[in-house]
Design a protein around this motif. Structure first.
Motif, PDB file in Angstrom:
ATOM      1  N   GLU A  52      -5.981 -16.669 -35.174  1.00  0.00           N
ATOM      2  CA  GLU A  52      -5.098 -15.944 -34.255  1.00  0.00           C
ATOM      3  C   GLU A  52      -5.773 -15.713 -32.910  1.00  0.00           C
ATOM      4  O   GLU A  52      -5.141 -15.847 -31.850  1.00  0.00           O
ATOM      5  CB  GLU A  52      -4.711 -14.604 -34.885  1.00  0.00           C
ATOM      6  CG  GLU A  52      -3.812 -14.729 -36.101  1.00  0.00           C
ATOM      7  CD  GLU A  52      -3.640 -13.408 -36.838  1.00  0.00           C
ATOM      8  OE1 GLU A  52      -2.566 -13.205 -37.419  1.00  0.00           O
ATOM      9  OE2 GLU A  52      -4.598 -12.597 -36.833  1.00  0.00           O
ATOM     10  N   ASP A  55      -5.808 -18.994 -30.926  1.00  0.00           N
ATOM     11  CA  ASP A  55      -4.464 -19.365 -30.461  1.00  0.00           C
ATOM     12  C   ASP A  55      -4.088 -18.593 -29.198  1.00  0.00           C
ATOM     13  O   ASP A  55      -3.532 -19.164 -28.248  1.00  0.00           O
ATOM     14  CB  ASP A  55      -3.430 -19.098 -31.559  1.00  0.00           C
ATOM     15  CG  ASP A  55      -3.483 -20.124 -32.683  1.00  0.00           C
ATOM     16  OD1 ASP A  55      -4.157 -21.158 -32.501  1.00  0.00           O
ATOM     17  OD2 ASP A  55      -2.870 -19.875 -33.743  1.00  0.00           O
ATOM     18  N   GLU A  56      -4.382 -17.304 -29.181  1.00  0.00           N
ATOM     19  CA  GLU A  56      -4.024 -16.501 -28.008  1.00  0.00           C
ATOM     20  C   GLU A  56      -4.914 -16.828 -26.808  1.00  0.00           C
ATOM     21  O   GLU A  56      -4.454 -16.796 -25.663  1.00  0.00           O
ATOM     22  CB  GLU A  56      -4.070 -15.013 -28.354  1.00  0.00           C
ATOM     23  CG  GLU A  56      -3.069 -14.640 -29.434  1.00  0.00           C
ATOM     24  CD  GLU A  56      -2.405 -13.304 -29.209  1.00  0.00           C
ATOM     25  OE1 GLU A  56      -2.791 -12.586 -28.267  1.00  0.00           O
ATOM     26  OE2 GLU A  56      -1.475 -12.985 -29.971  1.00  0.00           O
ATOM     27  N   GLN A  84      -7.524  -7.487 -26.354  1.00  0.00           N
ATOM     28  CA  GLN A  84      -7.184  -8.186 -25.119  1.00  0.00           C
ATOM     29  C   GLN A  84      -8.415  -8.488 -24.276  1.00  0.00           C
ATOM     30  O   GLN A  84      -8.444  -9.484 -23.551  1.00  0.00           O
ATOM     31  CB  GLN A  84      -6.186  -7.369 -24.293  1.00  0.00           C
ATOM     32  CG  GLN A  84      -4.820  -7.237 -24.941  1.00  0.00           C
ATOM     33  CD  GLN A  84      -4.659  -5.927 -25.677  1.00  0.00           C
ATOM     34  OE1 GLN A  84      -5.506  -5.553 -26.470  1.00  0.00           O
ATOM     35  NE2 GLN A  84      -3.563  -5.228 -25.423  1.00  0.00           N
ATOM     36  N   ILE A  87      -9.830 -11.610 -25.847  1.00  0.00           N
ATOM     37  CA  ILE A  87      -8.932 -12.738 -25.555  1.00  0.00           C
ATOM     38  C   ILE A  87      -9.053 -13.134 -24.092  1.00  0.00           C
ATOM     39  O   ILE A  87      -9.184 -14.325 -23.758  1.00  0.00           O
ATOM     40  CB  ILE A  87      -7.473 -12.356 -25.890  1.00  0.00           C
ATOM     41  CG1 ILE A  87      -7.302 -12.173 -27.401  1.00  0.00           C
ATOM     42  CG2 ILE A  87      -6.496 -13.423 -25.379  1.00  0.00           C
ATOM     43  CD1 ILE A  87      -6.027 -11.442 -27.786  1.00  0.00           C
ATOM     44  N   TYR A 153      -1.447  -4.360 -29.634  1.00  0.00           N
ATOM     45  CA  TYR A 153      -2.231  -4.974 -30.707  1.00  0.00           C
ATOM     46  C   TYR A 153      -2.490  -3.998 -31.858  1.00  0.00           C
ATOM     47  O   TYR A 153      -3.356  -4.240 -32.698  1.00  0.00           O
ATOM     48  CB  TYR A 153      -3.537  -5.540 -30.141  1.00  0.00           C
ATOM     49  CG  TYR A 153      -3.289  -6.838 -29.400  1.00  0.00           C
ATOM     50  CD1 TYR A 153      -3.579  -8.075 -29.972  1.00  0.00           C
ATOM     51  CD2 TYR A 153      -2.703  -6.832 -28.138  1.00  0.00           C
ATOM     52  CE1 TYR A 153      -3.318  -9.254 -29.302  1.00  0.00           C
ATOM     53  CE2 TYR A 153      -2.436  -8.006 -27.452  1.00  0.00           C
ATOM     54  CZ  TYR A 153      -2.735  -9.213 -28.037  1.00  0.00           C
ATOM     55  OH  TYR A 153      -2.466 -10.395 -27.371  1.00  0.00           O
ATOM     56  N   GLN A 182       2.289 -10.188 -22.553  1.00  0.00           N
ATOM     57  CA  GLN A 182       3.051 -10.840 -23.626  1.00  0.00           C
ATOM     58  C   GLN A 182       3.828 -12.034 -23.092  1.00  0.00           C
ATOM     59  O   GLN A 182       3.945 -13.068 -23.766  1.00  0.00           O
ATOM     60  CB  GLN A 182       4.006  -9.843 -24.281  1.00  0.00           C
ATOM     61  CG  GLN A 182       3.323  -8.634 -24.900  1.00  0.00           C
ATOM     62  CD  GLN A 182       2.279  -9.025 -25.931  1.00  0.00           C
ATOM     63  OE1 GLN A 182       1.087  -8.785 -25.751  1.00  0.00           O
ATOM     64  NE2 GLN A 182       2.717  -9.641 -27.012  1.00  0.00           N
ATOM     65  N   ILE A 185       1.401 -14.940 -22.717  1.00  0.00           N
ATOM     66  CA  ILE A 185       1.070 -15.549 -24.013  1.00  0.00           C
ATOM     67  C   ILE A 185       2.259 -16.354 -24.533  1.00  0.00           C
ATOM     68  O   ILE A 185       2.099 -17.494 -25.010  1.00  0.00           O
ATOM     69  CB  ILE A 185       0.664 -14.465 -25.038  1.00  0.00           C
ATOM     70  CG1 ILE A 185      -0.610 -13.728 -24.597  1.00  0.00           C
ATOM     71  CG2 ILE A 185       0.487 -15.089 -26.428  1.00  0.00           C
ATOM     72  CD1 ILE A 185      -1.867 -14.540 -24.627  1.00  0.00           C
ATOM     73  N   ASN A 188       3.202 -20.018 -23.758  1.00  0.00           N
ATOM     74  CA  ASN A 188       2.617 -21.047 -24.629  1.00  0.00           C
ATOM     75  C   ASN A 188       2.252 -22.322 -23.872  1.00  0.00           C
ATOM     76  O   ASN A 188       2.528 -23.437 -24.311  1.00  0.00           O
ATOM     77  CB  ASN A 188       3.577 -21.376 -25.779  1.00  0.00           C
ATOM     78  CG  ASN A 188       2.847 -21.969 -26.975  1.00  0.00           C
ATOM     79  OD1 ASN A 188       1.662 -21.693 -27.192  1.00  0.00           O
ATOM     80  ND2 ASN A 188       3.554 -22.780 -27.746  1.00  0.00           N
TER      81      ASN A 188
END
Length: 554
Positions: A52, A55-56, A84, A87, A153, A182, A185, A188
């Motif tokens: 996860e 991916d983010e 965050q 990430i 989160y 958001q 993210i 994509n």
């Protein structure tokens, strides 16, 4: 090469280490490949796996590149500890850009400095901080701020005490140049192939700016990789290690010890946004935390908790940090409670955290430790630059793979910060210290913190260490104060323990000091205070206290 410490080197570790010839981002990619379903982060009872997390990171990196972020660009990371932050940090590296970690306490003037100094066009910001940087969009180089609420989160119910910033619900992100995290993210976007290598710039943490404006300490991937790998091997970390992350990630010690190193080894970070000693104890018990890198003031607060006995913290295998010498009384309490020694280390923003760490099987109290893998450290005379021998006080200088390549856009200051010894480039730390016969290094004080009282040199950290022996002392900070005869003299700002507040007087402290230390070191002034000012990393802000004292005289 300094080798005096090889006699006490950990027997199960090599003295030199070949570092990966890859970027720091690849550590995350490799750990996600090896341990896709293993917890990378636990955030107030919400688990985020390595799959996860990656991916983010990929999605955010793709979004930033789609918005125009190019290789080598700088991006501000302006938020508190959170998923965050991790990430964002790795997304910036994935996009071949450089991270500019910003202290969350910084406001408009400091932010303008970071933006103008680095020409940053993008910022990733916490919701509670967005209002401070949003007005700079379009007025500076800054083009876009991606804003996130930490509560996004919190995906599981929790009975833990949440800081206000974490409990706050997400607010609408509105305004020119502001983007909801958001949405970024969910776009994509696939990032371009990762091309950053070991010699590309990865992170530029800024110094505290004690002399003039803060300076960016430029670190390439190879240097950031060094401290991440060194820490993992020194602590014998594995994928089953669980690290409590309480030091702020914007600071190199938290960045290395609680984020980069765990990701390198595929282990788990239990992240706290704000320090809370009861929450920390609950997390240690709940998730069987094995390692905790902190700062001495944080450890003192943790061990002073009268409710600590209600928690099972027996899972801890390593605990340590730096920032100041650990008071002997507190270290003894830790030893009795857990059987563990507090492992002290030493490093700077310019060295991406530790250059020295105590060996776990032979630590010395109130000691910086020994030079770690491939670090060559010496003690030199501040004026003549000649090398000193064992027990002789001088400036600590270091050469190693983690040392900054220089200050961002400051060639003159970069040149002044280094000295050549035996054909090698050594960084001048500005710290005074010495090493003993076994090669352990000890701090005396900052070059600029020394108190000169009628020609007698007084090192505040030494006086603090002595004062901490008094049972009524909870915290203390020693500073210089103006004196009409001596020029300057010694003052102690003291926080008493709750038990001592009504029974201890200034005269009690001064009389005790006269019995315990040389006359010229005895504080001529003692002030009881309710608390000491601290930086976000927990360091006592001695300079602020000292400046206030001298302003009174002015």
């Amino acid at each position: 090469m300094f080798t005096r410490h090889h006699g006490v080197w950990p027997s199960d570790l090599p003295k030199t280490m070949t570092l990966p010839n890859t970027s720091v981002f690849t550590n995350l990619a490799i750990s996600a490949l090896r341990y896709p379903d293993h917890p990378a982060i636990i955030y107030y009872d919400t688990v985020i796996t390595y799959r996860e997390l990656l991916d983010e990171v990929e999605a955010l990196a793709g979004y930033l590149q789609a918005q125009g972020l190019k290789k080598g660009d700088r991006v501000l990371l302006y938020m508190q500890n959170s998923p965050q932050y991790v990430i964002g940090y790795y997304a910036i590296l994935r996009a071949d850009a450089a991270v500019i970690p910003v202290n969350p306490m910084n406001r408009a003037a400091e932010l303008e400095h970071y933006i103008s100094d680095t020409s940053a066009e993008f910022c990733l910001a916490g919701q509670e901080l967005a209002g401070f940087i949003a007005p700079l969009v379009g007025e500076t180089h800054l083009k876009e701020v991606v804003v996130t609420a930490y509560s996004r989160y919190l995906r599981e119910e929790t009975d833990l005490n949440l800081p206000p910033e974490v409990a706050a619900p997400a607010e609408p992100v509105e305004g020119t140049g502001l983007t909801d995290w958001q949405d970024a993210i969910r776009a994509n976007k696939a990032p371009a192939p990762h091309t950053a290598g070991p010699d590309d710039i990865a992170v530029i943490p800024f110094s505290s700016g004690t002399t003039g404006a803060p300076k960016g300490c430029t670190h390439v991937h190879r240097g950031v990789m060094a401290t991440a790998v060194h820490r993992a091997f020194w602590n014998l970390s594995t994928a089953d290690t669980v690290q409590l992350a309480t030091l702020p990630f914007f600071h190199v010690t938290g960045m290395t010890g609680s984020m980069n190193s765990p990701i390198y080894s595929g282990s788990t970070s239990v992240i706290m946004t704000r320090w809370d000693r009861n929450t920390a104890a609950r997390l240690i018990e709940r998730y069987q935390v094995t390692g905790w890198t902190n700062i001495v003031t944080m450890a003192v607060d943790f061990l002073s908790n009268p409710e600590l006995g209600n928690y099972d913290i027996s899972s801890l295998k390593t605990i340590g940090g730096g920032g100041a010498a650990m008071p002997a009384a507190i270290a003894d309490k830790l030893k009795k409670l857990t059987g563990l020694d507090y492992i002290e280390g030493y490093g700077l923003s310019e060295t991406m955290a530790a250059t020295h760490i105590n060996p776990s099987d032979a630590p010395k109290a109130q000691c910086l430790g020994i030079p770690v893998f491939d670090v060559d450290s010496r003690i030199i005379d501040v004026e003549t630059l000649q090398e000193k021998g064992p027990g002789e006080v001088g400036e600590i200088v270091s050469n190693g793979p983690q040392v900054t390549i220089g200050y961002w856009n400051r060639p003159a200051e970069t040149e002044a910060a280094f000295v050549e010894i035996d054909g090698k480039r050594f960084f001048r730390t500005g710290d005074l210290g010495y090493y003993d016969e076994e090669g352990y290094f000890f701090m005396v004080d900052r070059v600029k913190r020394m108190i000169n009282a009628s020609g007698f040199k007084v090192w505040p950290s030494e006086v603090e260490s002595l004062i901490y022996r008094h049972p009524a002392i909870h915290e203390c900070c020693v500073i210089s104060a103006p004196d009409p005869k001596r020029g300057e003299t010694v003052k102690a700002c003291i926080v008493l323990t709750p038990e001592a507040e009504d029974t201890t007087t200034v005269d009690d402290i001064v009389s005790w000091c006269r019995e315990e230390m040389s006359a010229y070191k005895v504080p001529q002034h003692v002030e009881f205070v309710s608390e000491l000012p601290k930086s976000p990393t927990g360091k006592v802000m001695w300079r602020a206290l000292q400046e206030q004292e001298w302003q009174k005289e002015a």
